[in-house]
Structure formats: C-alpha cells, structure tokens
Design a protein around this motif. Structure first.
Motif, PDB file in Angstrom:
ATOM      1  N   GLY A 295       0.823  -1.208   0.000  1.00  0.00           N
ATOM      2  CA  GLY A 295       0.000   0.000   0.000  1.00  0.00           C
ATOM      3  C   GLY A 295       0.863   1.267   0.000  1.00  0.00           C
ATOM      4  N   PHE A 296       1.935   1.174   0.805  1.00  0.00           N
ATOM      5  CA  PHE A 296       2.828   2.349   0.862  1.00  0.00           C
ATOM      6  C   PHE A 296       3.484   2.624  -0.485  1.00  0.00           C
ATOM      7  CE2 PHE A 296       7.100   4.087   1.646  1.00  0.00           C
ATOM      8  CZ  PHE A 296       6.776   5.296   2.215  1.00  0.00           C
ATOM      9  N   VAL A 297       3.984   1.592  -1.133  1.00  0.00           N
ATOM     10  CA  VAL A 297       4.644   1.729  -2.443  1.00  0.00           C
ATOM     11  C   VAL A 297       3.665   2.264  -3.469  1.00  0.00           C
ATOM     12  CG1 VAL A 297       5.727   0.472  -4.333  1.00  0.00           C
ATOM     13  CG2 VAL A 297       6.410   0.004  -1.980  1.00  0.00           C
ATOM     14  N   LEU A 298       2.462   1.776  -3.434  1.00  0.00           N
ATOM     15  CA  LEU A 298       1.472   2.245  -4.403  1.00  0.00           C
ATOM     16  C   LEU A 298       1.174   3.728  -4.225  1.00  0.00           C
ATOM     17  CD1 LEU A 298      -1.040  -0.793  -4.404  1.00  0.00           C
ATOM     18  CD2 LEU A 298       0.605  -0.164  -6.164  1.00  0.00           C
ATOM     19  N   HIS A 299       1.025   4.130  -2.971  1.00  0.00           N
ATOM     20  CA  HIS A 299       0.773   5.545  -2.713  1.00  0.00           C
ATOM     21  C   HIS A 299       1.968   6.417  -3.128  1.00  0.00           C
ATOM     22  CE1 HIS A 299      -3.117   5.168  -0.869  1.00  0.00           C
ATOM     23  NE2 HIS A 299      -2.661   4.213  -0.016  1.00  0.00           N
ATOM     24  N   LEU A 300       3.200   5.937  -2.814  1.00  0.00           N
ATOM     25  CA  LEU A 300       4.416   6.671  -3.160  1.00  0.00           C
ATOM     26  C   LEU A 300       4.580   6.789  -4.669  1.00  0.00           C
ATOM     27  CD1 LEU A 300       6.914   8.065  -1.977  1.00  0.00           C
ATOM     28  CD2 LEU A 300       8.116   5.845  -2.090  1.00  0.00           C
ATOM     29  N   ALA A 301       4.280   5.737  -5.365  1.00  0.00           N
ATOM     30  CA  ALA A 301       4.420   5.764  -6.832  1.00  0.00           C
ATOM     31  C   ALA A 301       3.390   6.676  -7.457  1.00  0.00           C
ATOM     32  CB  ALA A 301       4.273   4.339  -7.371  1.00  0.00           C
ATOM     33  N   ALA A 302       2.281   6.848  -6.842  1.00  0.00           N
ATOM     34  CA  ALA A 302       1.233   7.700  -7.419  1.00  0.00           C
ATOM     35  C   ALA A 302       1.457   9.195  -7.124  1.00  0.00           C
ATOM     36  CB  ALA A 302      -0.114   7.251  -6.881  1.00  0.00           C
ATOM     37  N   PHE A 303       2.372   9.531  -6.177  1.00  0.00           N
ATOM     38  CA  PHE A 303       2.573  10.926  -5.791  1.00  0.00           C
ATOM     39  C   PHE A 303       3.092  11.799  -6.935  1.00  0.00           C
ATOM     40  CE2 PHE A 303       5.358  14.263  -4.043  1.00  0.00           C
ATOM     41  CZ  PHE A 303       4.414  15.028  -3.383  1.00  0.00           C
ATOM     42  N   PRO A 304       4.182  11.453  -7.677  1.00  0.00           N
ATOM     43  CA  PRO A 304       4.672  12.315  -8.769  1.00  0.00           C
ATOM     44  C   PRO A 304       3.607  12.566  -9.811  1.00  0.00           C
ATOM     45  CG  PRO A 304       6.265  10.623  -8.235  1.00  0.00           C
ATOM     46  CD  PRO A 304       5.028  10.280  -7.485  1.00  0.00           C
ATOM     47  N   TYR A 305       2.885  11.536 -10.123  1.00  0.00           N
ATOM     48  CA  TYR A 305       1.864  11.691 -11.164  1.00  0.00           C
ATOM     49  C   TYR A 305       0.837  12.738 -10.746  1.00  0.00           C
ATOM     50  CZ  TYR A 305      -2.317  10.680 -13.880  1.00  0.00           C
ATOM     51  OH  TYR A 305      -3.427  10.798 -14.653  1.00  0.00           O
ATOM     52  N   HIS A 306       0.368  12.611  -9.549  1.00  0.00           N
ATOM     53  CA  HIS A 306      -0.643  13.554  -9.068  1.00  0.00           C
ATOM     54  C   HIS A 306      -0.051  14.954  -8.903  1.00  0.00           C
ATOM     55  CE1 HIS A 306      -3.834  10.662  -8.567  1.00  0.00           C
ATOM     56  NE2 HIS A 306      -3.014   9.834  -7.862  1.00  0.00           N
ATOM     57  N   SER A 307       1.281  15.076  -8.500  1.00  0.00           N
ATOM     58  CA  SER A 307       1.930  16.394  -8.298  1.00  0.00           C
ATOM     59  C   SER A 307       2.127  17.120  -9.614  1.00  0.00           C
ATOM     60  CB  SER A 307       3.281  16.202  -7.594  1.00  0.00           C
ATOM     61  OG  SER A 307       3.085  15.592  -6.357  1.00  0.00           O
ATOM     62  N   ILE A 308       2.706  16.457 -10.624  1.00  0.00           N
ATOM     63  CA  ILE A 308       2.998  17.079 -11.922  1.00  0.00           C
ATOM     64  C   ILE A 308       1.699  17.452 -12.630  1.00  0.00           C
ATOM     65  CG2 ILE A 308       3.985  16.658 -14.193  1.00  0.00           C
ATOM     66  CD1 ILE A 308       6.081  14.875 -12.804  1.00  0.00           C
ATOM     67  N   CYS A 309       0.742  16.579 -12.565  1.00  0.00           N
ATOM     68  CA  CYS A 309      -0.533  16.853 -13.239  1.00  0.00           C
ATOM     69  C   CYS A 309      -1.267  18.019 -12.597  1.00  0.00           C
ATOM     70  CB  CYS A 309      -1.401  15.611 -13.240  1.00  0.00           C
ATOM     71  SG  CYS A 309      -0.769  14.275 -14.288  1.00  0.00           S
ATOM     72  N   ALA A 310      -0.929  18.371 -11.401  1.00  0.00           N
ATOM     73  CA  ALA A 310      -1.633  19.458 -10.719  1.00  0.00           C
ATOM     74  C   ALA A 310      -1.054  20.838 -11.050  1.00  0.00           C
ATOM     75  CB  ALA A 310      -1.583  19.210  -9.206  1.00  0.00           C
ATOM     76  N   ILE A 311       0.196  20.974 -11.631  1.00  0.00           N
ATOM     77  CA  ILE A 311       0.855  22.266 -11.901  1.00  0.00           C
ATOM     78  C   ILE A 311       0.052  23.095 -12.904  1.00  0.00           C
ATOM     79  CG2 ILE A 311       2.918  23.351 -12.937  1.00  0.00           C
ATOM     80  CD1 ILE A 311       4.541  21.073 -11.629  1.00  0.00           C
TER      81      ILE A 311
END
Length: 479
Positions: free
Chosen positions: A415-431
């Motif tokens: 669960g932790f790895v999945l959340h960590l891997a999803a962070f860049p995607y959600h951060s870059i897409c939010a700019i």
C-alpha cells in the motif's frame, strides 16, 4: 365374517339332515311354567318360590321332544335343579357337551342347544350368563350332571350332556353322587312306585360362595327330591354335602324345603306326604340305609347276602389289628425312607449350592477380566485415531496462522509503495491547474480594480454634474 356365515349355513343344514341333534328352548316370562316340559312335574306344576330375576327356565329338548326341565341361575352359572323322570338306562354313554345360545343372547334366532365351537363369533356375549367348557378346563372340577345320564335311555341321555345341566364337582364327588343317585333310584325308589312313569325326580344344587375361575359357583349341597304320584304315593328327599362325599342323608320333602331351600315348595300338595303309606316309607328308607352302608339291595338272595356280609365283617374285625400294624410299619418305613431321601437331598443341595456358588463366582471373574481386556483392546485403535486427527488439525491451524501472518506483513509495504508511486503523477498533473487558477485569480483581481475605479469616477462625475445644475444659474446656450 364370511367364514362364520358359511359355518352357520352348514350348521343349519346339519340340523335339517340330522333330526336327532339336541335342542333346547328358553321359556319366556309370558309362558306358564316350563311350557312343554311341565310334564316332568306332578300335576304339571313346577316348584314354587324360585322368583329371582336371574332364574331362567329351560325346556331341554332332543329330537324335537321334551326330555327334562332345568331352572338355571345366570348369576351362579349353574342349574338350581333339573326335573326328569326315570327311564330305562342306555347301555352306552356318549358325552356330547352343548350350550344354550339364548341364555347369553335372547335376540339370537337359534333355539337349539348347540356345540360351543359352532357358535363362537355368532352369539353375542357368549359365556356372560352361562358356564362354558373353558371354565372347567384346568380347574380341578368335573362337569357333574344334576340329571344323571345313567338314569336315562338313549335319546334322553344325549340331552343331559348340556352345560346348563352341569355343576362343578370334584372327580370323586361326581363319581359318588352319580353312583348313589343311580343306586337309590333303581334299587330303592323304582321298585316301590307302581307305575314308573309316575316317578318324578328333582335333582338340585345349592350354590356356595366358592367360584371356579371367579365365575362358576361350586355347590355347597346336592339334593334329590322324589315323588311317586300314584294312589299309594310317597315322597322322599336326599342330601349330599360337598365336604363329605360319602354322606347321603334322607329326610322328608318338607324338611328338605325348610332346611335347605327356605320358602320353596317342590311338589304340588307335597306329593301326598300327609297320606303316605308307612309300610312303603319304611321299606324305602331301609333300602336307602342299605345303599348308604354299602350293601347291595336284593330280592330273593337277601339272607345269603346278609350271611356273606356277616362273615366278611367278622373276618374284617379279626384282621383289622394286623392290618393296622402292617399299615403302621409301612408308614414308619415310608417316613424313614422319606427322611433319608430328604437328608441326602439336603446334603446334595448344600454341597451342590456351594460348588455352584464357587463356579458362578469364578465365571463372573473370568467374564469381568475378559470384558476389561476387550474394552482396552477396543479402545486402543480409537485412541490412536483420535491422536492422529488431533495432530492433523494442529498442523492445519499452524498453516493457517502462517498464511494469515504473511498476508498481514505483505499488506503494509504494498500500500505504501502504491501511494508513493502515485505521488509524482498527481503532483505534476496538478501544476497546470494551479497556474491556470493563479492566472484566473490575477486577471480577476485586475479586472475588479478597473471596475472599481471606473465606478468611483462615474460617481464623482454624477455628483459634480448634479451640484453644478443646482447651484450654477442657467444662461444661454451660447454660454
């Protein structure tokens, strides 16, 4: 039911084919006396005084002819008396026991005395008011005839073998009753009645409280009343008690009525008892006395018989002491033998009992030992199987616990790895969205400032124009 109907049809056919079959008829209350059987009473008048509701009058018939009359007690299941006449006895006796269906079932259409086996199932309440053969079987009592068959000729004799003419008697008493009655009638009464067909006989029984199988009353007393209805007539009563089979007491009919029956009148006019011939009466009583003492009543050889009897008596007196001594010695010897056998039996019983007790105890011990071993041997496979099952169940529980623990351990990092891997995607897409929102905000702010400034200037302009119009005088349009 079908078998019973067939049996009844066959039985009726037998009645029509064999006219000699025994018949009887229960006399109704609306008929006088015993109907056709009144001929067996002097003057055709039955005894008076028997008025109980359980007294049933029966006209016993055979070959469609009346043979004798019976007053039957449905309460005691025995006849109270049978009335008959002496006839020439038959040589051969044939027992053919019958019952009366109408005593138990008054609505039954069978008016004949029939074999008990032939009406089982066809007569309602069979045995409720009369005795049956089964009541005598195994009881120790015989079916003693009140009207003895030995005093009747063949047709009459066959009619006497009905259970409505029988009372419970011990074998010895039944034998002595028929022997004494036969001897008295043939040797003492018949010779002294001028016409045999005028000799009327009443044989009766007085019930006691003793009952066979709780149903059939045993007689307390047996009695016989005789009446010679002739010009030189006479009457006589005889009594035999149940407790003394050798008893045979003679008395008048009047005494019989008073002592035993109480308020009963047996013969019309007491059969001329008051006008009896004293000579005939003494001759009859003497003959009865001879029969009672065991002597044979004779005619021409009386003296010779008396002499022979005297010799036998003298010889008996002389031999009596020796016979008594011999009886005593035999009695002592028998008692000694009985004592020896009893002693031996007691010893054998005690020794045998001890041995049997020891063998029994030993056998119980052996049985208990083998029983315990068998239970242990039987329990071993059961215990082994139970241990194996418990081990297998424990192994399964361990595997289950390991799998559950592994699942829980692996569940956290995934669960932790999945959340960590999803962070860049959600951060870059939010700019772009953030920049867009920022530009929209700045543009909106600048537009708001311009609108506010314009509004203020418009307000000042309106106010100034209004003041000018109010306070400055109007001039020409050129001004």
């Amino acid at each position: 039911r079908e078998w019973t109907m067939k049996t009844s049809v066959v039985f009726l056919l037998c009645l029509s084919v064999f006219p000699g079959f025994s018949q009887g008829r229960v006399v109704g209350e609306d008929e006088t006396g015993f109907a056709e059987c009144n001929v067996f009473f002097p003057g055709q008048v039955p005894p008076e005084g028997f008025t109980e509701p359980f007294h049933v009058k029966i006209c016993q018939q055979y070959n469609k002819e009346p043979r004798f009359a019976t007053l039957y007690s449905t309460k005691d299941k025995i006849p109270l008396y049978s009335a008959f006449k002496y006839t020439k006895p038959a040589q051969n006796e044939e027992e053919n026991w019958l019952v009366e269906p109408q005593i138990d079932d008054p609505e039954n259409d069978q008016h004949e005395m029939v074999h008990e086996a032939d009406i089982i199932g066809t007569v309602a309440n069979l045995g409720a008011n009369q005795a049956l053969t089964s009541d005598y079987v195994g009881s120790g009592y015989e079916r003693g005839l009140l009207n003895p068959s030995l005093l009747n000729e063949e047709d009459f004799q066959m009619a006497t073998y009905t259970l409505t003419n029988a009372v419970p008697l011990s074998p010895s008493l039944s034998k002595s009753w028929h022997r004494d009655i036969g001897s008295v009638v043939e040797q003492a009464l018949v010779p002294h009645c001028s016409k045999k067909d005028h000799l009327y006989l009443l044989a009766g029984a007085i019930p006691s409280s003793v009952q066979v199988k709780g149903k059939v009353s045993v007689p307390e007393t047996l009695w016989l009343a005789a009446c010679c209805d002739a010009p030189e007539g006479w009457s006589l009563g005889l009594v035999k008690t149940m407790n003394d089979e050798n008893s045979l007491a003679d008395l008048t009919v009047g005494e019989l009525e008073k002592q035993l029956l109480g308020g009963v009148h047996l013969f019309k006019g007491n059969c001329g008892e008051d006008n009896q011939s004293q000579e005939k009466k003494e001759a009859i009583l003497q003959a009865v006395s001879q029969i009672r003492s065991g002597e044979q009543v004779g005619t021409s050889d009386n003296q010779e018989a008396k002499d022979s009897s005297l010799v036998r008596k003298v010889a008996g007196i002389i031999a009596t002491p020796f016979i008594k001594l011999l009886e005593l010695l035999i009695y002592v010897f028998v008692e000694l033998v009985k004592f020896v056998f009893y002693f031996l039996w007691l010893v054998i019983k005690r020794v045998g009992g001890t041995v049997l007790d020891g063998v029994y105890s030993l056998w119980n011990g052996v049985v208990s030992y083998f029983k315990a071993i068998s239970m242990v041997l039987i329990s071993i496979p059961y215990d082994v199987g139970r241990v194996i099952v418990n081990i297998f169940l424990g192994f399964l529980e361990i595997v289950q616990d390991v799998a559950s623990l592994t699942y829980r351990i692996l569940r956290i990092p995934v669960g932790f790895v999945l959340h960590l891997a999803a962070f860049p995607y959600h951060s870059i897409c939010a700019i772009p969205s953030v920049l867009k929102d920022m530009a929209t905000g700045i543009g909106g702010t600048f537009s708001l400032v311009i609108d506010a400034t314009a509004a203020i200037l418009h307000g000042f302009y309106y106010l100034a124009g209004h003041i000018v119009k109010r306070f400055v005088p109007k001039g020409s349009s050129d001004d």
